[in-house]
Write an enzyme that holds these catalytic residues in place. Structure first.
Site, short mmCIF file in Angstrom:
data_model
loop_
_atom_site.label_atom_id
_atom_site.label_comp_id
_atom_site.label_asym_id
_atom_site.label_seq_id
_atom_site.Cartn_x
_atom_site.Cartn_y
_atom_site.Cartn_z
N TYR A 150 0.82 -1.23 0.00
CA TYR A 150 0.00 0.00 0.00
C TYR A 150 0.85 1.26 0.00
O TYR A 150 2.06 1.20 0.08
CB TYR A 150 -1.08 -0.02 1.08
CG TYR A 150 -0.69 -0.19 2.54
CD1 TYR A 150 0.55 0.09 3.03
CD2 TYR A 150 -1.68 -0.61 3.44
CE1 TYR A 150 0.84 -0.05 4.39
CE2 TYR A 150 -1.40 -0.76 4.79
CZ TYR A 150 -0.13 -0.47 5.25
OH TYR A 150 0.15 -0.61 6.57
N GLU A 151 0.15 2.38 -0.18
CA GLU A 151 0.83 3.68 -0.38
C GLU A 151 1.67 3.71 -1.65
O GLU A 151 2.71 4.38 -1.70
CB GLU A 151 1.73 4.02 0.82
CG GLU A 151 1.00 4.60 1.97
CD GLU A 151 -0.11 5.50 1.52
OE1 GLU A 151 0.13 6.32 0.62
OE2 GLU A 151 -1.22 5.37 2.04
N GLY A 152 1.23 2.97 -2.68
CA GLY A 152 2.02 2.83 -3.89
C GLY A 152 2.94 1.65 -3.70
O GLY A 152 3.78 1.65 -2.78
#
Ligand SMILES: Cc1cc2nc3c(=O)[nH]c(=O)nc-3n(C[C@H](O)[C@H](O)[C@H](O)COP(=O)(O)OP(=O)(O)OC[C@H]3O[C@@H](n4cnc5c(N)ncnc54)[C@H](O)[C@@H]3O)c2cc1C
Length: 596
Positions: free
Chosen positions: A440-442
């Site tokens: 997550y978060e890229g």
């Protein structure tokens, strides 16, 4: 059952002895009062909270998980009480601005506290983590009225926050998002769409949940240039800030998942939900980047926390567990076998963890100090330099630390042998929890593309040169010190190789963009090692200085031995990475998908 002791000595070593953090902070008017004693006191108290309140809920939170019933989410037993204690202790206010009720402490102290919270309980820590991100985003881009309404309540912990980006058909490529925002006559918007995987999207910790939602205006251009940002509270606030009607945003389900069971991952359905625009139309992604950058560093801290706690436990186990004799003959003749820490490969597993956790801490705290200078510095040039270093290294803190945490929590598990695989010992939870941080978060692939494409090649290496200048200055200063040669030489050597590799990739990428895509993941790992090399060299220098001054504290011997291990056993990985990065895109792109 695992144990957790806040690593205060190590934190103080980094803050005070290596980074001289309070000296940098005292030069910033906003933090002129921050002393070493104050920093230590906050960390000591914070550490107690983490070890005594959050840590005991880590395992039970994992086992119980969140439950979903009739649109409501119940967090695991004890989570609410811990949140109340967190608020009562004033912890949510730590680094927030005084005008909104915060204590205004520097980011670097907040970072160290975050590390301990994540060691103690990553799933729980995500609730306040997202709230702080929402606070930062509204502070940077909200209107005066939005700031006045939301910020004091987010800071006090009365309300909490989320970030709503992902939709079923788009995660990485947010340009495809479909959630719609139709203007209402009163200046608000009616927002309709489905968001998935929303961390802390619904729960029972706070009176109100403030969602920051990306959506499209009716006339928005296609792609990422047509995305706007809206604040969508669960309960619509009345003029005096009290809670009014329930808004049209609700949780449809929560996900069953591999780890972080104590954090609710929610599908959020918006049906004409009332929202207010934050920032300018179609510039929502830019505004959201404030929250995303904060969250990316936060994810690095999640992994630093997990590395530390897994390392502490595997070390204790390796000293206690007896199995076989040392190859060089018995080391504990009074026992039936030697403790497993005598075996070279067990030491490799322990030292790999120690080397990554200690240098990552130094890196992360140093980066937080750059954030403090960028935010509160008075010298424009220094602020710009700090800002550039922060931009350059945010993808590295996110991806390199999270990749390593998955590696090192696995090594911690391996130290336990079969017992690591058994739930009772707690190690498998750390591996499961660590895995999401790479996604997550890229995803970490996206971080590497951001690093190589935008941050390095995108400005012709200008930001990278700023980091390179720090290394050059260090090499210049210590290059003639014989005792430092074993640390300075491999650092300088890698710096030179990174310059050559960067130029080569830049040239290749001009001819074929796939060349950057093919090399980016290797490249980020090489840069990660450059960063680790720099901080291990700095830590080694402090340890040598202490020893030269007659300080016999074994702490410094341990630092030097770990630095030597790092340069002998971990940094050489860069040779293979550079070779792989230089292999180009052909080996990856030659085969047609149907022939895979
Ligand atoms: C537990 C959990 C919590 C989450 N919390 C939140 C939250 O709070 N808010 C929120 O908005 N989202 C959240 N997410 C969503 C998360 O950010 C996304 O899952 C993530 O960004 C990846 O998107 P995706 O799952 O759609 O994968 P995809 O975008 O479909 O990617 C699939 C694979 O393709 C790769 N890929 C995609 N594009 C490229 C490219 N251009 N080049 C190279 N490789 C590429 C990816 O790296 C990945 O390996 C959460 C997810 C989980 C599982």
């Amino acid at each position: 059952m695992p144990q957790y002791t806040p690593p205060l000595r190590d934190m103080q070593f980094v803050l005070h002895e290596v980074l001289a953090a309070t000296e940098t902070l005292q030069a910033l008017p906003a933090h002129a009062e921050v002393s070493r004693e104050l920093a230590d006191q906050v960390l000591e108290e914070g550490g107690k909270f983490c070890a005594e309140v959050l840590f005991p809920l880590n395992r039970s939170g994992d086992e119980e998980g969140c439950t979903f019933e009739a649109g409501a989410v119940r967090t695991p037993k004890g989570f609410r009480e811990a949140w109340q204690a967190f608020k009562d202790g004033g912890w949510p206010t730590l680094t927030a601005a005084p005008e909104y009720g915060g204590q205004g402490l520097p980011a670097v102290i907040g970072m160290a506290f975050q590390e301990m919270m994540n060691s103690a309980n990553q799933a729980w820590t995500m609730y306040p983590g997202l709230t702080h991100g929402a606070y930062e985003c509204l502070k940077a881009h909200g209107t005066d009225a939005q700031r006045a309404l939301y910020l004091p309540r987010l800071v006090s912990g009365e309300w909490m926050g989320t970030m709503c980006l992902t939709e079923p058909h788009c995660g990485t490529d947010l340009g495809m998002l479909r959630t719609k925002a139709e203007p209402n006559a009163d200046g608000s918007f009616a927002i309709t769409g489905t968001k998935i995987f929303i961390s802390s999207g619904e729960h029972d910790l706070a009176d109100n949940i403030v969602h920051l939602v990306l959506a499209r205006l009716p006339d928005a251009p296609v792609g990422t240039k047509g995305i706007s940002l809206f604040v969508v509270p669960k309960f619509l606030p009345n003029a005096d800030g009290s809670l009014g009607a329930r808004n049209g945003i609700a949780c449809g389900r929560i996900e069953e998942k591999m780890g972080i069971h104590g954090n609710a991952t929610c599908e959020m359905n918006l049906v004409g939900a009332t929202g207010w625009m934050v920032g300018e139309p179609n510039k929502g992604l830019n505004a959201m980047f404030v929250m995303m950058n904060s969250a990316r560093i936060g994810v690095g801290m999640q992994s630093l926390g997990l590395m530390e706690v897994a390392w502490q436990n595997s070390l204790a186990y390796a000293k206690d567990r007896i199995q076989a004799r040392a190859l060089t003959g018995p080391k504990a003749p009074d026992k039936a076998a030697d403790p497993i820490i005598v075996h070279p490969d067990v030491r490799r597993m322990l030292l790999t963890q120690k080397a990554y956790v200690e240098a990552s801490r130094c890196f992360a705290y140093w980066l937080a100090l750059q954030a403090d200078v960028a935010e509160d510095g008075t010298d424009e040039e220094a602020r710009k330099a700090a800002h550039d270093l922060l931009a350059l290294l945010t993808p590295v803190v996110k991806a390199f630390i999270t990749d390593n945490a998955f590696l090192t929590t696995n090594l911690a598990l391996q130290v336990y042998g079969g017992h690591g695989y058994i739930r009772e010992w707690g190690m498998e939870q750390y591996v499961r929890d660590a895995r999401i941080n790479m996604i997550y978060e890229g995803t970490n692939t996206i971080q590497s593309l951001d690093l190589l494409g935008r941050k390095v090649l995108g400005d012709n290496g200008a930001k990278l040169k700023k980091f390179g200048a720090l290394i050059e200055a260090f090499v210049e200063e210590h290059g003639t010190d014989e005792d430092m040669a074993e640390f300075v030489n491999p650092l300088a050597d890698l710096g030179g190789k990174v310059s050559k590799l960067t130029m080569e990739l830049g040239m290749k990428a001009m001819g074929n963009p796939d060349e950057a895509g093919a090399a980016a993941v290797d490249y980020l790992r090489v840069i990660g090692h450059l960063v680790m090399s720099y901080f291990w060299a700095r830590m080694a220098r402090v340890a040598l200085q202490k020893q030269d001054a007659g300080d016999a504290d074994p702490f410094y011997r341990s630092k030097l031995a770990t630095a030597r291990f790092y340069f002998a056993k971990l940094q050489p990985e860069t040779a293979a990475l550079i070779r792989s990065a230089r292999a180009g895109s052909k080996p990856l792109m030659d085969l047609e998908p149907e022939l895979f």
